[in-house]
Design a protein around this motif. Structure first.
Motif, PDB file in Angstrom:
ATOM      1  N   ASP A 154      -2.874   5.631 -15.839  1.00 19.48           N
ATOM      2  CA  ASP A 154      -1.969   5.946 -14.729  1.00 19.48           C
ATOM      3  C   ASP A 154      -1.243   4.669 -14.308  1.00 19.48           C
ATOM      4  N   TRP A 155       0.049   4.660 -14.430  1.00 24.60           N
ATOM      5  CA  TRP A 155       0.844   3.515 -13.971  1.00 24.60           C
ATOM      6  C   TRP A 155       1.689   3.891 -12.766  1.00 24.60           C
ATOM      7  N   LYS A 156       1.939   5.179 -12.565  1.00 24.01           N
ATOM      8  CA  LYS A 156       2.846   5.605 -11.499  1.00 24.01           C
ATOM      9  C   LYS A 156       2.311   5.277 -10.114  1.00 24.01           C
ATOM     10  N   THR A 157       1.026   5.506  -9.893  1.00 27.11           N
ATOM     11  CA  THR A 157       0.449   5.221  -8.576  1.00 27.11           C
ATOM     12  C   THR A 157       0.685   3.763  -8.203  1.00 27.11           C
ATOM     13  N   LEU A 158       0.417   2.870  -9.130  1.00 29.23           N
ATOM     14  CA  LEU A 158       0.586   1.439  -8.877  1.00 29.23           C
ATOM     15  C   LEU A 158       2.039   1.077  -8.592  1.00 29.23           C
ATOM     16  N   LEU A 159       2.941   1.545  -9.416  1.00 28.77           N
ATOM     17  CA  LEU A 159       4.345   1.151  -9.235  1.00 28.77           C
ATOM     18  C   LEU A 159       4.973   1.793  -8.002  1.00 28.77           C
ATOM     19  N   PHE A 160       4.610   3.024  -7.679  1.00 27.34           N
ATOM     20  CA  PHE A 160       5.102   3.621  -6.438  1.00 27.34           C
ATOM     21  C   PHE A 160       4.554   2.854  -5.229  1.00 27.34           C
ATOM     22  N   ALA A 161       3.307   2.375  -5.311  1.00 30.10           N
ATOM     23  CA  ALA A 161       2.726   1.592  -4.219  1.00 30.10           C
ATOM     24  C   ALA A 161       3.453   0.260  -4.059  1.00 30.10           C
ATOM     25  N   ILE A 162       3.778  -0.374  -5.171  1.00 30.86           N
ATOM     26  CA  ILE A 162       4.528  -1.639  -5.110  1.00 30.86           C
ATOM     27  C   ILE A 162       5.893  -1.402  -4.493  1.00 30.86           C
ATOM     28  N   LYS A 163       6.544  -0.345  -4.915  1.00 27.50           N
ATOM     29  CA  LYS A 163       7.863   0.002  -4.371  1.00 27.50           C
ATOM     30  C   LYS A 163       7.765   0.218  -2.853  1.00 27.50           C
ATOM     31  N   ARG A 164       6.751   0.941  -2.426  1.00 24.31           N
ATOM     32  CA  ARG A 164       6.586   1.268  -1.014  1.00 24.31           C
ATOM     33  C   ARG A 164       6.175   0.046  -0.184  1.00 24.31           C
ATOM     34  N   ALA A 165       5.494  -0.917  -0.782  1.00 22.55           N
ATOM     35  CA  ALA A 165       4.928  -2.050  -0.037  1.00 22.55           C
ATOM     36  C   ALA A 165       5.975  -2.975   0.561  1.00 22.55           C
ATOM     37  N   ASN A 166       7.197  -2.940   0.034  1.00 20.33           N
ATOM     38  CA  ASN A 166       8.266  -3.780   0.576  1.00 20.33           C
ATOM     39  C   ASN A 166       7.821  -5.250   0.635  1.00 20.33           C
ATOM     40  N   LEU A 167       7.461  -5.766  -0.523  1.00 21.49           N
ATOM     41  CA  LEU A 167       6.907  -7.112  -0.647  1.00 21.49           C
ATOM     42  C   LEU A 167       8.001  -8.150  -0.854  1.00 21.49           C
ATOM     43  N   ASN A 168       7.612  -9.393  -0.693  1.00 14.92           N
ATOM     44  CA  ASN A 168       8.468 -10.517  -1.021  1.00 14.92           C
ATOM     45  C   ASN A 168       8.126 -10.931  -2.452  1.00 14.92           C
ATOM     46  N   PRO A 169       9.113 -11.021  -3.355  1.00 16.47           N
ATOM     47  CA  PRO A 169       8.811 -11.381  -4.742  1.00 16.47           C
ATOM     48  C   PRO A 169       8.116 -12.735  -4.903  1.00 16.47           C
ATOM     49  N   ILE A 170       8.228 -13.588  -3.904  1.00 14.94           N
ATOM     50  CA  ILE A 170       7.533 -14.881  -3.959  1.00 14.94           C
ATOM     51  C   ILE A 170       6.026 -14.679  -3.800  1.00 14.94           C
ATOM     52  N   ASP A 171       5.638 -13.638  -3.054  1.00 14.33           N
ATOM     53  CA  ASP A 171       4.228 -13.397  -2.749  1.00 14.33           C
ATOM     54  C   ASP A 171       3.513 -12.521  -3.769  1.00 14.33           C
ATOM     55  N   PHE A 172       4.266 -11.814  -4.615  1.00 16.05           N
ATOM     56  CA  PHE A 172       3.633 -10.818  -5.473  1.00 16.05           C
ATOM     57  C   PHE A 172       4.320 -10.697  -6.824  1.00 16.05           C
TER      58      PHE A 172
END
Length: 181
Positions: A10-28
């Motif tokens: 399962d890769w979708k759960t992870l990538l949807f979570a990353i999308k939703r997290a609204n992260l800074n690319p420097i941090d993640f």
């Protein structure tokens, strides 16, 4: 993420979570050192949802180079699609444990989830549990201190249950029991 990315993963759960997290690319950064039948789908998703600043793709490395790529990880990922629990035990899991890596598991109830929960060597999320996984990822970016404890727990569990010494002991018991017949 290291290894095969195929039908069982399962890769979708992870990538949807990353999308939703609204992260800074420097941090993640999520790094896929992978090959497999689902890799094209993952690349397409990353392109479609503009996640290129967060997700990197690298080709598989030789076993000799594997410690170097795994050495870059703060946490390692194991995932299973529903229906593959009990059928698949990703070999990457024991490799992560023996390196003392915390494990992020995404998937249905399984032996992997049981081990992670018992050993406290990582965190578990069900397939499609996007919101909770997103919150976990955000919290890790703000405070990675829990990763050290999970890493120690990971290595300790490996030594107790999966080390070569333990495996050889079990084989010896089987052979000794067989010789008694």
């Amino acid at each position: 993420y290291s290894g095969n990315l195929g039908k069982a993963h399962d890769w979708k759960t992870l990538l949807f979570a990353i999308k939703r997290a609204n992260l800074n690319p420097i941090d993640f950064k999520l790094v896929f050192v992978a090959s497999g039948s689902k890799l094209r789908e993952v690349r397409d998703f990353v392109d479609q949802f503009s996640l290129k600043n967060f997700v990197l793709f690298k080709s598989l490395v030789s076993p000799k180079e594997l410690p170097h790529t795994l050495g870059l990880a703060d946490i390692a990922i194991v995932s299973l699609e529903y229906g593959f629990e009990g059928l698949v035990m990703p070999s990457k899991f024991s490799g992560y444990l023996c390196r003392g890596l915390p494990v992020l598991y995404i998937g249905p109830n399984s032996e992997i989830k049981d081990i992670i929960m018992e050993s406290k060597c990582g965190k578990c999320f069900a397939n499609n549990e996007v919101e909770n996984l997103s919150n976990f990822i955000r919290s890790l970016c703000n405070n990675k201190s829990s990763l050290a404890t999970m890493g120690v727990n990971s290595l300790n569990y490996y030594k107790k249950y999966f080390s070569s010494e333990i495996g050889l002991e079990k084989y010896a018991k089987i052979i000794n029991n067989y010789q008694k017949f």
